[in-house]
Design a protein around this motif. Structure first.
Motif, PDB file in Angstrom:
ATOM      1  N   VAL A 402       0.812  -1.233   0.000  1.00 20.29           N
ATOM      2  CA  VAL A 402       0.000   0.000   0.000  1.00 20.29           C
ATOM      3  C   VAL A 402       0.836   1.270   0.000  1.00 20.29           C
ATOM      4  N   GLY A 403       2.144   1.128   0.183  1.00 17.36           N
ATOM      5  CA  GLY A 403       2.998   2.303   0.247  1.00 17.36           C
ATOM      6  C   GLY A 403       3.051   2.867   1.651  1.00 17.36           C
ATOM      7  N   LEU A 404       4.186   3.459   1.998  1.00 20.20           N
ATOM      8  CA  LEU A 404       4.360   4.035   3.327  1.00 20.20           C
ATOM      9  C   LEU A 404       4.161   5.547   3.343  1.00 20.20           C
ATOM     10  N   ARG A 405       4.553   6.200   2.245  1.00 15.81           N
ATOM     11  CA  ARG A 405       4.661   7.655   2.266  1.00 15.81           C
ATOM     12  C   ARG A 405       3.647   8.313   1.350  1.00 15.81           C
ATOM     13  N   VAL A 406       3.139   9.468   1.797  1.00 18.71           N
ATOM     14  CA  VAL A 406       2.254  10.260   0.944  1.00 18.71           C
ATOM     15  C   VAL A 406       3.082  10.880  -0.178  1.00 18.71           C
ATOM     16  N   ASP A 407       2.405  11.360  -1.230  1.00 16.38           N
ATOM     17  CA  ASP A 407       3.167  11.970  -2.321  1.00 16.38           C
ATOM     18  C   ASP A 407       3.598  13.382  -1.943  1.00 16.38           C
ATOM     19  N   ARG A 408       4.423  13.953  -2.808  1.00 19.97           N
ATOM     20  CA  ARG A 408       5.049  15.239  -2.522  1.00 19.97           C
ATOM     21  C   ARG A 408       4.017  16.349  -2.282  1.00 19.97           C
ATOM     22  N   GLU A 409       3.023  16.420  -3.147  1.00 21.34           N
ATOM     23  CA  GLU A 409       2.024  17.478  -3.039  1.00 21.34           C
ATOM     24  C   GLU A 409       1.249  17.361  -1.731  1.00 21.34           C
ATOM     25  N   GLU A 410       0.908  16.136  -1.335  1.00 19.88           N
ATOM     26  CA  GLU A 410       0.171  15.928  -0.092  1.00 19.88           C
ATOM     27  C   GLU A 410       1.017  16.327   1.114  1.00 19.88           C
ATOM     28  N   GLU A 411       2.300  15.998   1.072  1.00 18.55           N
ATOM     29  CA  GLU A 411       3.179  16.374   2.174  1.00 18.55           C
ATOM     30  C   GLU A 411       3.308  17.885   2.286  1.00 18.55           C
ATOM     31  N   MET A 412       3.407  18.561   1.141  1.00 20.16           N
ATOM     32  CA  MET A 412       3.524  20.008   1.156  1.00 20.16           C
ATOM     33  C   MET A 412       2.242  20.661   1.657  1.00 20.16           C
ATOM     34  N   THR A 413       1.098  20.131   1.240  1.00 25.65           N
ATOM     35  CA  THR A 413      -0.185  20.680   1.665  1.00 25.65           C
ATOM     36  C   THR A 413      -0.420  20.438   3.150  1.00 25.65           C
TER      37      THR A 413
END
Length: 585
Positions: A402-413
């Motif tokens: 399922v993946g561990l990390r959110v994507d870049r845009e989500e992390e920035m938001t």
């Protein structure tokens, strides 16, 4: 009443009292979830606060579900080969005879282990992934190793001592946090890299609320009296545990304050808060078997070790731990486990450490030799190996599925919006923007010149040849000084001014600021900008008055800018030039 009957009554009353205290202690440990939530929220950025609160809530709730289904049996069930407890469903099939108190007590400890991981992986972990690995920790990792120590497993049979969980809880949570943060990777902008990809700089991300962090630490300290003292068997032992649980964190905090004061020029608030927790973690295993002197030494080492741990992760291992969970729980969990082998003394009330043959063991510094220290090291190594292998497998499987990390845009938001549809955990308050470019590095907002001053002032042609010239005075100052400035300007005869709320920044040359040992780049702070146009009032008088009112001698007193104005037009009357200013100065 004869003596035998009196002794019987006293024993019965004592048993009832300690039974009640046992459950009160469990409630205090549950209350520590609030402390962990506040520490983690305060030491991270505001845009992720809702996500952090949700994770700490679900730690306990998911932990309860899986602990009912499998965890409690593996921990407290009939011992199988010294490795696990026999799984069972007595909670459902034999409720009348079930040990309710033991279940609740072990449950709240289990939830604590899982929540430690949350802080180190904060601000960039998928919520679904978090729920999965939190469940794995509560269902398998913690119950099995805790069975070794407290459920009659092989470490208990050897005589390994961990009274309240420096090893079983804090070290396990800390190791899981270390491995999780490493696999997950750092937050965007935490490390600056050169063109070859080598890390050349560590950037600080100060927490958004030291007040919340401090509240969390005090909640945790209160809860720790239940954490360490709930299993006490006598009033004397409980008093001794309370004493060591007070001395160690206090000394740890003082040691950290002195060290950071010497090293950075000022005592570091957030590091000292972490030092209090480090002292509590370190004393958790030996709290019942050490004296005041031992507790003080254990605390002093913990206060320095937490500073070293934060530095090690940032500058050597390059692992991003937003709240310092690894330094607090992993390193001091190990230290507290080994400290039993150094400071255990049989003068402590209720002392009962003995090896497999029944021979009493004491600490190295109290004449006991290396036997107990060796035993503690074996326990640390065995539990650490179990934790490292199982949690690594868990993280790798989760990442693959399922993946561990959110994507870049989500992390920035921010995870509040991205994961929970929550615009902000602080409704009505605007979040400050982050200056991160599309690459991997942050746009450093720094230099000797504040942004407001660095904006070029363009000269424009005169509105009309031959018209008089006027002067615009722009004052940027602290919000707290506005009223004094306004009143001073009115006394000068100026009643017209334009006031704006702005964000400003600047770095004072030679006076860097530090957050947990990392130099802080320039941050944007709320300021007030006051614009005044004058003609009759002398410009120098306005400037000198503003300087006198705004001066404190501290960084951030403000700036004054002076511009030429070509013309002034009053919209209501159509007056221009000098006449347009007559009712405002």
């Amino acid at each position: 009443m004869d003596e035998a009957m009196k002794a019987f009554v006293q024993e019965a009353v004592s048993g009832e009292v300690f039974g009640v205290w046992f459950l009160i202690g469990a409630a205090l440990v549950f209350w520590m979830q609030a402390g962990f939530a506040m520490v983690e929220a305060g030491f991270t950025r505001a845009k992720n606060t809702g996500n952090i609160i949700m994770k700490n809530l679900m730690d306990f709730c998911i932990g309860t579900v899986v602990f009912i289904l499998i965890g409690f049996g593996l921990l407290m069930g009939e011992d199988l080969f010294g490795f696990i407890g026999k799984p069972g469903f007595d909670l459902f099939t034999a409720y009348a005879e079930f040990d309710f108190s033991s279940f609740v007590f072990n449950l709240v400890f289990c939830a604590t282990t899982a929540t430690i991981v949350s802080g180190a992986m904060a601000e960039r972990t998928k919520f679904l992934s978090y729920c999965i690995y939190s469940g794995v920790i509560s269902a398998l990792i913690y119950p099995i190793e805790a069975h070794w120590i407290w459920g009659g497993g092989w470490l208990a049979q050897l005589g390994f001592h961990d009274f309240a969980g420096s090893c079983a809880i804090h070290m396990v949570g800390g190791i899981s946090a270390l491995i999780g943060a490493k696999i997950l990777g750092p937050r965007i902008g935490k490390f600056t890299r050169d063109k070859s990809g080598n890390i050349v700089k560590v950037n600080a991300f100060p927490g958004h609320s030291i007040a919340l962090g401090a509240l969390g630490v005090f909640i945790l300290w209160l809860g720790w009296y239940g954490f360490n003292g709930a299993a006490a068997a006598s009033i004397a032992q409980l008093g001794s545990i309370f004493l060591t649980t007070t001395v160690a964190p206090a000394v740890a905090t003082v040691a950290c304050m002195i060290f950071t004061w010497i090293k950075y020029g000022k005592p570091d608030v957030s590091m000292c808060l972490n030092a209090s927790l480090a002292g509590l973690v370190a004393i958790t295993a030996p709290c019942d078997v050490t004296d005041a002197f031992g507790a003080a030494i254990i605390g002093a080492v913990a206060g320095l070790l937490v500073v070293f741990g934060v530095w090690l992760l940032d500058h050597v291992l390059y692992i991003d731990d937003p709240v310092g969970a690894v330094a607090v729980h992993c390193m001091n969990g190990i230290w507290g486990t080994l400290a039993v082998g150094l400071f255990a003394t049989d003068t402590a009330p209720g002392y009962n450490i003995a090896d497999a043959s029944g021979e009493t063991l004491t600490g190295l510094f109290y004449g006991g030799g290396f036997d107990l220290l060796k035993l503690q090291f074996i326990g640390f190594a065995g539990v650490a190996a179990w934790t490292a292998v199982t949690i690594t497998i868990a993280f790798l499987v989760i990442r693959a599925i399922v993946g561990l990390r959110v994507d870049r845009e989500e992390e920035m938001t921010g995870l509040d919006a991205a994961e929970h549809g929550l615009p902000s955990a602080y409704a009505g308050f605007a979040m400050l923007p982050e200056y991160i470019e599309e690459g991997n590095d942050p746009v450093a907002v720094s230099g000797d010149t504040p942004v407001a001053e660095a904006i070029p002032v363009k000269k424009v042609p005169a509105f009309e040849e031959g018209t008089p010239k006027f002067t615009k005075i722009e004052i940027v100052c602290k919000e707290s000084k506005f009223e004094a400035l306004k009143n001073a300007m009115i006394k000068l005869g100026i009643t017209g001014m334009t006031v704006s709320h702005v964000l400003g920044c600047g770095i004072q040359k030679g006076k860097p600021e530090y957050y947990r040992g990392v130099q802080v780049e320039a941050n944007l702070f709320p300021k007030v900008q006051v614009d005044i146009v004058v003609s009759a009032v002398p410009v120098r008088k306005v400037i000198e008055t503003a300087k006198k009112v705004l001066y404190t001698g501290h960084i951030g007193d403000g700036k004054i800018f002076v511009y030429d104005v070509e013309n002034v037009v009053k919209v209501r009357t159509g007056e221009e030039g000098f006449d347009a200013l007559q009712d405002v100065e």
